[in-house]
Design a protein around this motif. Structure first.
Motif, PDB file in Angstrom:
ATOM      1  N   GLY A 155     -19.449  11.794  -3.809  1.00 23.37           N
ATOM      2  CA  GLY A 155     -18.096  11.717  -3.267  1.00 23.37           C
ATOM      3  C   GLY A 155     -18.086  11.127  -1.866  1.00 23.37           C
ATOM      4  O   GLY A 155     -19.132  10.736  -1.330  1.00 23.37           O
ATOM      5  N   LEU A 156     -16.911  11.060  -1.277  1.00 18.74           N
ATOM      6  CA  LEU A 156     -16.746  10.430   0.029  1.00 18.74           C
ATOM      7  C   LEU A 156     -15.971  11.354   0.966  1.00 18.74           C
ATOM      8  O   LEU A 156     -15.059  12.069   0.518  1.00 18.74           O
ATOM      9  N   TRP A 157     -16.341  11.319   2.249  1.00 15.57           N
ATOM     10  CA  TRP A 157     -15.629  12.102   3.269  1.00 15.57           C
ATOM     11  C   TRP A 157     -15.187  11.164   4.391  1.00 15.57           C
ATOM     12  O   TRP A 157     -15.985  10.324   4.824  1.00 15.57           O
ATOM     13  N   PHE A 158     -13.973  11.331   4.838  1.00 19.91           N
ATOM     14  CA  PHE A 158     -13.446  10.477   5.905  1.00 19.91           C
ATOM     15  C   PHE A 158     -12.818  11.316   7.009  1.00 19.91           C
ATOM     16  O   PHE A 158     -12.183  12.338   6.745  1.00 19.91           O
ATOM     17  N   ASP A 159     -12.985  10.828   8.222  1.00 16.57           N
ATOM     18  CA  ASP A 159     -12.356  11.417   9.417  1.00 16.57           C
ATOM     19  C   ASP A 159     -11.332  10.397   9.893  1.00 16.57           C
ATOM     20  O   ASP A 159     -11.702   9.299  10.303  1.00 16.57           O
ATOM     21  N   ILE A 160     -10.056  10.740   9.775  1.00 23.42           N
ATOM     22  CA  ILE A 160      -8.995   9.774  10.107  1.00 23.42           C
ATOM     23  C   ILE A 160      -7.979  10.437  11.031  1.00 23.42           C
ATOM     24  O   ILE A 160      -7.451  11.506  10.715  1.00 23.42           O
ATOM     25  N   VAL A 161      -7.739   9.817  12.170  1.00 18.93           N
ATOM     26  CA  VAL A 161      -6.677  10.308  13.054  1.00 18.93           C
ATOM     27  C   VAL A 161      -5.794   9.119  13.399  1.00 18.93           C
ATOM     28  O   VAL A 161      -6.276   7.995  13.498  1.00 18.93           O
ATOM     29  N   GLY A 162      -4.523   9.373  13.516  1.00 18.78           N
ATOM     30  CA  GLY A 162      -3.636   8.272  13.869  1.00 18.78           C
ATOM     31  C   GLY A 162      -2.204   8.728  13.992  1.00 18.78           C
ATOM     32  O   GLY A 162      -1.893   9.919  13.900  1.00 18.78           O
ATOM     33  N   ASP A 163      -1.343   7.727  14.222  1.00 19.43           N
ATOM     34  CA  ASP A 163       0.079   7.998  14.385  1.00 19.43           C
ATOM     35  C   ASP A 163       0.735   8.244  13.037  1.00 19.43           C
ATOM     36  O   ASP A 163       0.426   7.569  12.057  1.00 19.43           O
ATOM     37  N   SER A 164       1.649   9.195  13.039  1.00 13.75           N
ATOM     38  CA  SER A 164       2.506   9.410  11.864  1.00 13.75           C
ATOM     39  C   SER A 164       3.940   9.305  12.344  1.00 13.75           C
ATOM     40  O   SER A 164       4.263   9.780  13.440  1.00 13.75           O
ATOM     41  N   PHE A 165       4.767   8.714  11.522  1.00 16.41           N
ATOM     42  CA  PHE A 165       6.196   8.689  11.844  1.00 16.41           C
ATOM     43  C   PHE A 165       6.954   9.307  10.682  1.00 16.41           C
ATOM     44  O   PHE A 165       6.727   8.961   9.523  1.00 16.41           O
ATOM     45  N   ARG A 166       7.823  10.248  10.993  1.00 16.00           N
ATOM     46  CA  ARG A 166       8.722  10.792   9.967  1.00 16.00           C
ATOM     47  C   ARG A 166      10.107  10.878  10.574  1.00 16.00           C
ATOM     48  O   ARG A 166      10.273  11.417  11.675  1.00 16.00           O
ATOM     49  N   ARG A 167      11.076  10.336   9.852  1.00 14.26           N
ATOM     50  CA  ARG A 167      12.432  10.276  10.373  1.00 14.26           C
ATOM     51  C   ARG A 167      13.094  11.640  10.219  1.00 14.26           C
ATOM     52  O   ARG A 167      13.871  11.871   9.287  1.00 14.26           O
ATOM     53  N   GLU A 168      12.720  12.566  11.092  1.00 15.14           N
ATOM     54  CA  GLU A 168      13.359  13.881  11.070  1.00 15.14           C
ATOM     55  C   GLU A 168      13.726  14.289  12.494  1.00 15.14           C
ATOM     56  O   GLU A 168      13.116  15.184  13.068  1.00 15.14           O
ATOM     57  N   PRO A 169      14.760  13.581  13.072  1.00 17.16           N
ATOM     58  CA  PRO A 169      15.147  13.878  14.446  1.00 17.16           C
ATOM     59  C   PRO A 169      15.566  15.325  14.597  1.00 17.16           C
ATOM     60  O   PRO A 169      16.297  15.846  13.761  1.00 17.16           O
ATOM     61  N   SER A 170      15.074  15.970  15.644  1.00 16.24           N
ATOM     62  CA  SER A 170      15.366  17.395  15.807  1.00 16.24           C
ATOM     63  C   SER A 170      15.176  17.767  17.266  1.00 16.24           C
ATOM     64  O   SER A 170      14.361  17.169  17.977  1.00 16.24           O
ATOM     65  N   LEU A 171      15.910  18.774  17.703  1.00 15.88           N
ATOM     66  CA  LEU A 171      15.721  19.279  19.066  1.00 15.88           C
ATOM     67  C   LEU A 171      14.652  20.370  19.107  1.00 15.88           C
ATOM     68  O   LEU A 171      14.363  20.924  20.158  1.00 15.88           O
ATOM     69  N   ASP A 172      14.074  20.661  17.935  1.00 13.52           N
ATOM     70  CA  ASP A 172      12.959  21.608  17.894  1.00 13.52           C
ATOM     71  C   ASP A 172      11.715  20.883  18.399  1.00 13.52           C
ATOM     72  O   ASP A 172      11.280  19.908  17.783  1.00 13.52           O
ATOM     73  N   ALA A 212       0.848  -1.206   0.000  1.00 13.86           N
ATOM     74  CA  ALA A 212       0.000   0.000   0.000  1.00 13.86           C
ATOM     75  C   ALA A 212       0.878   1.248   0.000  1.00 13.86           C
ATOM     76  O   ALA A 212       0.616   2.218  -0.727  1.00 13.86           O
ATOM     77  N   PHE A 213       1.922   1.216   0.807  1.00 12.14           N
ATOM     78  CA  PHE A 213       2.863   2.347   0.872  1.00 12.14           C
ATOM     79  C   PHE A 213       3.459   2.624  -0.505  1.00 12.14           C
ATOM     80  O   PHE A 213       3.584   3.765  -0.941  1.00 12.14           O
ATOM     81  N   GLU A 214       3.787   1.532  -1.182  1.00 14.93           N
ATOM     82  CA  GLU A 214       4.382   1.584  -2.514  1.00 14.93           C
ATOM     83  C   GLU A 214       3.545   2.450  -3.465  1.00 14.93           C
ATOM     84  O   GLU A 214       4.059   3.289  -4.203  1.00 14.93           O
ATOM     85  N   ARG A 215       2.221   2.240  -3.405  1.00  7.15           N
ATOM     86  CA  ARG A 215       1.337   2.909  -4.372  1.00  7.15           C
ATOM     87  C   ARG A 215       1.171   4.403  -4.089  1.00  7.15           C
ATOM     88  O   ARG A 215       0.693   5.139  -4.936  1.00  7.15           O
ATOM     89  N   THR A 216       1.544   4.849  -2.889  1.00  8.85           N
ATOM     90  CA  THR A 216       1.427   6.279  -2.595  1.00  8.85           C
ATOM     91  C   THR A 216       2.566   7.079  -3.223  1.00  8.85           C
ATOM     92  O   THR A 216       2.499   8.296  -3.305  1.00  8.85           O
ATOM     93  N   ASP A 217       3.649   6.395  -3.597  1.00  5.25           N
ATOM     94  CA  ASP A 217       4.824   7.063  -4.203  1.00  5.25           C
ATOM     95  C   ASP A 217       5.608   7.888  -3.183  1.00  5.25           C
ATOM     96  O   ASP A 217       6.455   8.695  -3.564  1.00  5.25           O
ATOM     97  N   TYR A 218       5.319   7.707  -1.891  1.00  6.46           N
ATOM     98  CA  TYR A 218       5.968   8.525  -0.858  1.00  6.46           C
ATOM     99  C   TYR A 218       7.493   8.401  -0.932  1.00  6.46           C
ATOM    100  O   TYR A 218       8.220   9.375  -0.758  1.00  6.46           O
ATOM    101  N   ILE A 219       7.963   7.179  -1.244  1.00  3.87           N
ATOM    102  CA  ILE A 219       9.405   6.926  -1.240  1.00  3.87           C
ATOM    103  C   ILE A 219      10.115   7.724  -2.343  1.00  3.87           C
ATOM    104  O   ILE A 219      11.306   8.025  -2.239  1.00  3.87           O
ATOM    105  N   ALA A 220       9.366   8.075  -3.391  1.00  4.30           N
ATOM    106  CA  ALA A 220       9.968   8.870  -4.462  1.00  4.30           C
ATOM    107  C   ALA A 220      10.182  10.313  -4.014  1.00  4.30           C
ATOM    108  O   ALA A 220      11.174  10.945  -4.379  1.00  4.30           O
ATOM    109  N   SER A 221       9.278  10.820  -3.195  1.00  2.00           N
ATOM    110  CA  SER A 221       9.347  12.229  -2.798  1.00  2.00           C
ATOM    111  C   SER A 221      10.095  12.457  -1.487  1.00  2.00           C
ATOM    112  O   SER A 221      10.786  13.455  -1.331  1.00  2.00           O
ATOM    113  N   PHE A 222       9.920  11.520  -0.529  1.00  2.00           N
ATOM    114  CA  PHE A 222      10.479  11.747   0.818  1.00  2.00           C
ATOM    115  C   PHE A 222      11.223  10.519   1.358  1.00  2.00           C
ATOM    116  O   PHE A 222      10.901  10.030   2.445  1.00  2.00           O
TER     117      PHE A 222
END
Ligand code: AMP
Ligand code: ZN
Length: 314
Positions: A149-166, A78-88
């Motif tokens: 059309g369709l509307w969705f309410d989605i909340v959840g965990d996100s992980f992004r490898r951007e370690p920072s002291l900010d 599923a991740f593959e089809r989002t193309d996220y790896i190409a951009s980030f």
């Protein structure tokens, strides 16, 4: 005269970030977990965080979105089809697991005994940490969507490898997204039509807000072109607030993003008219809004201005 490396001199922004981080830790709002951008959260944080989320949900109640919740990991396919790896690629992170035999386990333990890193004994497990909470929904609506059309309410965990002291830049955080999948017009309307309400919600929290075109950190040389295209096509807007005053740029605490046919094409989603579906997301960055509130009003919510407390029903 001593010559100092320019990079070792903390800027005004570094100092402002360190000061906010120190206050949040000293006042027991957050707990340092020993990796930059990973925190435990205490009761006072959760209290405000829950109030922010409830207010955000209330502001979108009229959309009557279908509620969906997903785990913090997504299948690689599923991740593959989002193309996220190409951009980030630099923000993405995968799950690994041990699949070896007793011999491999002994080798792992021996490496560990020697004080060496042992993660190389793990194998990629076909699972990715979710970098954005809406990703799994597109695979679920493959095919033709209803006329309206369709509307969705989605909340959840996100992980992004951007370690920072900010303290505004976490590795693990949550976003609450309101996603629409429909026609080109309805997707644009979803993104644009809600901007004033999102802005006034955040301003009602006593935050100074600007709405600006987003400039996402697309990776590498090709990324520069993608970033320019995002700005030129006015695809995404961010709600930014000056957490660090004049010391640095304002930080995005929410966003309104038009994907056009990106997910419609990748996931073969079509409208009732047989066209490729378009989609748009409104995302509230829950930790960022919460921390911006502590930065603006202090770490004791009981002493916040009455109108802010009212807006958050605190
Ligand atoms: P994006 O998908 O990049 O627009 O992210 C949606 C929202 O999540 C942003 O507007 C931020 O409020 C929040 N966000 C993004 N990255 C981070 C991060 N590293 N730490 C905390 N919040 C984040
Ligand atoms: Zn989204």
């Amino acid at each position: 005269m001593t010559i100092t490396e320019p990079t070792t001199v903390p800027t005004a922004l570094d100092r402002a970030r360190a000061a906010l981080r120190a206050t949040l830790l000293e006042d027991r709002v957050l707990i340092d977990l020993g990796s930059p951008g990973l925190y435990g959260r205490t009761g006072v944080f959760e209290h405000v965080y829950a109030a922010v989320d409830t207010a955000a949900v209330r502001s979108m109640a009229d959309l009557q979105s279908s509620v969906l919740r997903f785990p913090p990991v997504e299948p690689l396919a599923a991740f593959e089809r989002t193309d996220y790896i190409a951009s980030f690629p630099d923000l993405a992170a995968s799950i690994s697991a041990f699949t070896g035999d007793d011999r491999a386990h002994r080798a792992l333990l021996a490496a560990r005994e020697r004080g060496e890193r042992w993660e190389s004994f793990l194998e990629p497990a076909d699972l990715m940490l979710a970098p954005a909470v809406c990703h799994p929904v597109y695979g679920l609506v493959t095919g033709t969507i209803p006329q309206q059309g369709l509307w969705f309410d989605i909340v959840g965990d996100s992980f992004r490898r951007e370690p920072s002291l900010d303290p505004m830049r976490l590795q693990a955080f949550h976003m609450h997204e309101f996603v629409h999948i429909g026609t080109p017009d309805s997707a644009k309307e979803h993104r644009d039509g809600r901007i004033p309400a999102m802005r006034s919600l955040l301003e009602g929290f006593g935050l100074e807000i600007d709405v600006v075109p987003a400039n996402d950190p697309f990776f590498g040389r090709v990324g520069k072109i993608l970033a320019r295209n995002q700005v030129e096509a006015s695809l995404k807007y961010e709600f930014v607030t000056p957490v660090y005053g004049d010391a640095g740029e304002a930080t995005a605490i929410s966003s309104a993003n038009l994907h056009e046919d990106h997910f419609g094409t990748s996931f073969s989603i079509t409208t009732a008219d047989g066209e490729t579906a378009h989609s748009a997301c409104l995302a509230f960055g829950l930790e960022r809004i919460t921390i911006a509130l502590f930065a603006a009003h202090g770490t004791d919510p009981a002493s916040w201005p009455a109108d802010v407390r009212r807006a958050l029903a605190l």
